[in-house]
Design a protein around this motif. Structure first.
Motif, PDB file in Angstrom:
ATOM      1  N   LYS A 121      69.115 -23.488   1.647  1.00 11.88           N
ATOM      2  CA  LYS A 121      69.365 -24.183   0.387  1.00 11.88           C
ATOM      3  C   LYS A 121      70.856 -24.451   0.247  1.00 11.88           C
ATOM      4  CE  LYS A 121      68.302 -23.973  -4.541  1.00 11.88           C
ATOM      5  NZ  LYS A 121      67.644 -23.192  -5.621  1.00 11.88           N
ATOM      6  N   VAL A 166      58.885 -34.108   1.057  1.00 16.43           N
ATOM      7  CA  VAL A 166      60.177 -34.014   1.732  1.00 16.43           C
ATOM      8  C   VAL A 166      60.758 -35.414   1.885  1.00 16.43           C
ATOM      9  CG1 VAL A 166      61.367 -33.398   3.877  1.00 16.43           C
ATOM     10  CG2 VAL A 166      59.518 -31.937   3.023  1.00 16.43           C
ATOM     11  N   SER A 171      55.875 -29.215   4.301  1.00 12.62           N
ATOM     12  CA  SER A 171      56.901 -28.986   3.278  1.00 12.62           C
ATOM     13  C   SER A 171      57.031 -27.506   2.925  1.00 12.62           C
ATOM     14  CB  SER A 171      56.588 -29.803   2.022  1.00 12.62           C
ATOM     15  OG  SER A 171      55.349 -29.430   1.463  1.00 12.62           O
ATOM     16  N   MET A 192      68.256 -29.123   0.799  1.00 14.92           N
ATOM     17  CA  MET A 192      68.236 -28.104   1.852  1.00 14.92           C
ATOM     18  C   MET A 192      68.789 -28.697   3.145  1.00 14.92           C
ATOM     19  SD  MET A 192      64.629 -26.072   1.165  1.00 14.92           S
ATOM     20  CE  MET A 192      65.357 -24.499   1.638  1.00 14.92           C
ATOM     21  N   HIS A 250      66.798 -28.990  -5.150  1.00 17.20           N
ATOM     22  CA  HIS A 250      65.880 -29.120  -4.021  1.00 17.20           C
ATOM     23  C   HIS A 250      66.560 -29.501  -2.704  1.00 17.20           C
ATOM     24  CE1 HIS A 250      62.597 -29.634  -7.189  1.00 17.20           C
ATOM     25  NE2 HIS A 250      62.208 -28.621  -6.445  1.00 17.20           N
ATOM     26  N   VAL A 297      63.497 -31.051  -0.572  1.00 22.82           N
ATOM     27  CA  VAL A 297      62.264 -30.371  -0.190  1.00 22.82           C
ATOM     28  C   VAL A 297      61.608 -29.744  -1.411  1.00 22.82           C
ATOM     29  CG1 VAL A 297      61.217 -28.591   1.249  1.00 22.82           C
ATOM     30  CG2 VAL A 297      63.216 -29.849   2.087  1.00 22.82           C
ATOM     31  N   ARG A 298      60.384 -30.155  -1.665  1.00 24.10           N
ATOM     32  CA  ARG A 298      59.523 -29.477  -2.641  1.00 24.10           C
ATOM     33  C   ARG A 298      58.389 -28.849  -1.849  1.00 24.10           C
ATOM     34  NH1 ARG A 298      58.050 -32.406  -8.218  1.00 24.10           N
ATOM     35  NH2 ARG A 298      56.993 -30.395  -8.291  1.00 24.10           N
ATOM     36  N   GLY A 299      58.510 -27.552  -1.614  1.00 23.21           N
ATOM     37  CA  GLY A 299      57.501 -26.882  -0.815  1.00 23.21           C
ATOM     38  C   GLY A 299      56.207 -26.704  -1.568  1.00 23.21           C
ATOM     39  N   SER A 318      60.448 -25.366   3.399  1.00 19.90           N
ATOM     40  CA  SER A 318      61.083 -24.746   2.237  1.00 19.90           C
ATOM     41  C   SER A 318      61.429 -23.284   2.498  1.00 19.90           C
ATOM     42  CB  SER A 318      60.175 -24.858   1.008  1.00 19.90           C
ATOM     43  OG  SER A 318      59.029 -24.027   1.123  1.00 19.90           O
TER      44      SER A 318
END
Length: 270
Positions: A184, A205, A175, A268, A266, A197-199, A179
């Motif tokens: 984005k 994801v 992730s 992407m 979030h 996506v939360r890196g 990211s």
């Protein structure tokens, strides 16, 4: 009394019909677009035959009622999390987690449509790993902070070669790397194939599998995920709106999914 009984019968019939109308799952459907029905007034957003959107809409599902299995064969018995299981191999190692199944899906699509040269992912350390290089017999050598290509085997391009390449991607991407690598997008511009996506370590994801819209321009979408430990990819329920589930309403703000919370910031794109 008869009049009251008649009213009660009509009320119960109407209630049952309403409940039936809110069930958007066809147990006989074997793909995303066959299994998940549309709310009244909505039309699927359809891409060209070779688009990622069309590929995702036609992803095969296991039979209705099948449960998600972890890489070791044990069962994820959480009916409140998922409504269907995607028929996609995840191997017998703890590799294909959330970001990994999304990358698996993307690579499988590109390979199927003959776009092998577009299969590339950026490792967490910033090294760009292209499948075309792997297919030419090069392998990735990692020594400390140094990563490089080393010519190791004869050139070969087949599904087995793609599989060995993806095992490395699963090991060195996640992730956090996605990211950094992906673009984005605004929530109004979301289309099938985009991701939430939360890196992080850990992050999470989820992949937008399908979308539909009505004449007023309102949009709804479906989400799928893998998770930790590695497990089969699953089509998610909507805990925010059981009457619309598994569809999610596309709008600004919080997106609460069964095992993670995102926001519309979030989204992407590959």
């Amino acid at each position: 009394m008869k009049y009251t009984s008649l009213l009660l019968s009509v009320f119960l019939l109407h209630s049952c019909q309403s409940l039936q109308q809110k069930s958007y799952l066809n147990p006989l459907g074997r793909t995303i677009k066959e299994r998940v029905l549309l709310p009244e007034g909505y039309t699927r957003i359809v891409g060209v035959d070779t688009s990622f959107a069309t590929y995702l809409q036609n992803v095969p599902l296991l039979a209705a009622g099948e449960k998600v299995h972890y890489f070791d064969g044990s069962v994820k018995d959480k009916p409140d999390v998922y409504v269907a299981v995607i028929d996609m191999p995840i191997g017998h190692k703890d590799l294909q987690q959330c970001a990994d199944v999304a990358m698996h899906m993307r690579a499988a699509y590109l390979y199927k449509v003959g776009m092998q040269d577009s299969i590339r992912f950026t490792l967490t350390n910033g090294f760009v790993a292209a499948y075309s290089k792997w297919a030419h017999g090069y392998r990735i050598a990692v020594k400390g902070n140094k990563t490089e290509w080393v010519k190791s085997v004869a050139a070969r391009d087949d599904s087995a070669t793609l599989g060995t390449y993806m095992d490395v991607i699963y090991s060195y991407c996640g992730s956090l790397s996605l990211s950094r690598e992906l673009t984005k997008i605004g929530w109004r511009d979301v289309r099938p194939g985009d991701l939430l996506v939360r890196g992080g370590t850990p992050g999470h994801v989820e992949l937008v599998m399908d979308m539909a819209h009505d004449k007023s321009g309102h949009k709804i979408y479906l989400l799928a995920q893998g998770f930790m430990p590695a497990q089969q990819m699953q089509l998610l329920a909507n805990p925010m709106n059981s009457g619309l589930s598994p569809w999610y309403e596309l709008k600004e703000g919080e997106i609460r999914t069964p095992e993670c919370v995102f926001t519309s910031e979030h989204f992407m794109r590959f």
